[in-house]
Design a protein around this motif. Structure first.
Motif, PDB file in Angstrom:
ATOM      1  N   TYR A 339       0.824  -1.214   0.000  1.00 36.25           N
ATOM      2  CA  TYR A 339       0.000   0.000   0.000  1.00 36.25           C
ATOM      3  C   TYR A 339       0.858   1.265   0.000  1.00 36.25           C
ATOM      4  O   TYR A 339       1.935   1.300   0.588  1.00 36.25           O
ATOM      5  CB  TYR A 339      -0.928   0.008   1.220  1.00 36.25           C
ATOM      6  N   LYS A 364     -15.622   2.248  -4.265  1.00 39.03           N
ATOM      7  CA  LYS A 364     -14.324   1.624  -4.553  1.00 39.03           C
ATOM      8  C   LYS A 364     -13.179   2.560  -4.170  1.00 39.03           C
ATOM      9  O   LYS A 364     -12.167   2.133  -3.605  1.00 39.03           O
ATOM     10  CB  LYS A 364     -14.235   1.261  -6.040  1.00 39.03           C
ATOM     11  N   ARG A 368     -10.446   1.980  -1.152  1.00 40.35           N
ATOM     12  CA  ARG A 368      -9.013   1.999  -1.451  1.00 40.35           C
ATOM     13  C   ARG A 368      -8.272   2.965  -0.526  1.00 40.35           C
ATOM     14  O   ARG A 368      -7.216   2.645   0.019  1.00 40.35           O
ATOM     15  CB  ARG A 368      -8.798   2.411  -2.911  1.00 40.35           C
ATOM     16  N   ARG A 371      -8.253   1.589   3.055  1.00 39.00           N
ATOM     17  CA  ARG A 371      -7.395   0.415   3.191  1.00 39.00           C
ATOM     18  C   ARG A 371      -5.929   0.819   3.338  1.00 39.00           C
ATOM     19  O   ARG A 371      -5.182   0.239   4.131  1.00 39.00           O
ATOM     20  CB  ARG A 371      -7.573  -0.499   1.975  1.00 39.00           C
ATOM     21  N   SER A 372      -5.511   1.854   2.595  1.00 43.44           N
ATOM     22  CA  SER A 372      -4.119   2.295   2.673  1.00 43.44           C
ATOM     23  C   SER A 372      -3.753   2.756   4.078  1.00 43.44           C
ATOM     24  O   SER A 372      -2.626   2.561   4.530  1.00 43.44           O
ATOM     25  CB  SER A 372      -3.872   3.453   1.688  1.00 43.44           C
TER      26      SER A 372
END
Length: 412
Positions: A339, A364, A368, A371-372
């Motif tokens: 990531y 989405k 993303r 999540r990083s």
């Protein structure tokens, strides 16, 4: 109009920088103010001179020289400078303000002698980092403090324009378009003047601080590198990547990555670009490949590319990067396993992880960005900055904040 610009900007105090100078007054350190041409260094010097006069320092005890004035063309080297200043010193403590001092050959030798020979408090400015890579760092090791000056923050931009909070997004778009060079505030309603002014500054930086200083012959390569960087703000870049692009597209054939490395170094020293290295979040090591580059002012970026793609994600990323520097953070790009984190901002007291996204209304994109950040296993602050108008959203401790709101925070 330039005379008017300089005069009006004297009236608008940039308190953050002035307060730093006041705080350092009468300390043994030489105060070195660095930054992009026309970002306000000369005006800051004049503000500080006014402060001294208003605080019982006699005019005879203040020596101010702007070396961009033809008045001082006869001061060619450090011996000329030393003699000129020596003749002006009468008695009592002297405050020496030298603007664009890098125009004097071996100026640092004179500065060193002043410290030895007189009761003197010294302030100098320069528009390129050669100022600090000169003998100054050897002669005066540990005896100077750098004050880094940047173009106007968005908050300062509003103050300079006497704007209120109405239609704040329109004003932010104006800031993205024109940038934060102080004089723009006087001519922003005339696109022709703005374009001319930004062009003049850009050409001055490229010619004086890069081409002339380094005696460059291949100016076409330099221009193409600058355009490539302006087009790829916030993208991982290496000299090999630039070389491959220019060669494969036959833009500048036969250029190699060593030459490009040298040109990138020159661009950094002129303060027209900044490089953010990649760091491994787990072990804090600096990764040698694929850093990111940011332009020192969005108006300069737009003049390079012709005022297109104004309100796009990478330009927002550029604004956030510069704001983090203004607030005193050391800024890098974070890598955490597979990531990427847009920014890791550190100071002695904290670390902040930031993602910048034009919008996260698409699930989405939101997933993303989250999540990083959520894969970072420490308890430091994690923020997603976006142009969405959602207020104070929180996803498992990850804050979602509007970029404009964040820019207007009172953080130093």
């Amino acid at each position: 109009y330039m005379i008017l610009c300089r005069w009006v900007n004297i009236m608008i105090i940039r308190e953050k920088y002035l307060n730093k100078m006041i705080m350092l007054k009468d300390t043994e350190f030489i105060k070195v103010i660095t930054g992009l041409r026309r970002s306000g260094k000369s005006t800051l010097m004049l503000m500080y001179k006014d402060y001294l006069l208003n605080n019982q320092v006699k005019e005879d005890n203040i020596i101010y020289i702007n070396f961009e004035s033809a008045m001082y063309d006869d001061i060619k080297n450090y011996k000329d400078l030393y003699q000129f200043i020596k003749e002006k010193i009468k008695k009592d403590k002297v405050y020496l303000l030298l603007d664009e001092v890098q125009n004097v050959e071996s100026w640092e030798k004179a500065i060193n002698s002043f410290k030895v020979d007189f009761d003197i408090d010294i302030y100098i400015t320069g528009s390129n980092a050669y100022l600090l890579s000169s003998e100054l760092s050897t002669l005066l090791s540990g005896r100077y403090i750098e004050i880094k000056m940047y173009p106007l923050s968005f908050k300062e931009f509003l103050i300079f324009n006497n704007y209120d909070d109405m239609n704040i997004e329109d004003k932010f778009n104006e800031y993205l378009k024109y940038g934060g060079l102080p004089a723009i505030t006087l001519i922003k309603n005339n696109d022709e003047l703005v374009l001319s002014y930004l062009n003049d500054i850009y050409n001055s930086i490229v010619k004086k601080d890069i081409i002339d200083r380094n005696n460059l012959k291949n100016t076409t390569l330099l221009e193409n590198i600058i355009k490539y960087l302006a087009n790829n703000i916030g993208s991982p870049i290496s000299s090999t990547k630039i070389s491959n692009y220019l060669n494969s597209n036959k833009i500048t054939p036969n250029c190699n990555h060593q030459t490009i490395d040298n040109y990138l170094n020159m661009l950094e020293k002129s303060y027209i670009i900044y490089k953010a290295d990649r760091t491994d979040i787990k072990d804090k090591s600096v990764l040698k490949t694929l850093g990111k580059y940011y332009i020192s002012d969005t108006g300069i970026r737009n003049i390079i590319l012709g005022f297109r793609n104004i309100n796009e994600g990478h330009l927002l990323e550029n604004v956030v990067y510069l704001e983090l520097l203004r607030r005193g953070y050391k800024v890098s790009i974070g890598k955490n396993y597979e990531y990427e984190v847009d920014f890791v901002a550190e100071n002695p007291n904290e670390i902040i992880y930031l993602q910048v996204s034009l919008s996260i209304t698409d699930e989405k994109v939101k997933d993303r960005e989250i999540r990083s950040l959520e894969n970072i296993k420490d308890n430091y602050e994690k923020i997603i900055l976006t142009m969405d108008k959602t207020i104070n959203q929180d996803f498992n401790g990850i804050k979602v904040t509007n970029i404009i709101d964040w820019l207007l925070l009172d953080k130093k």
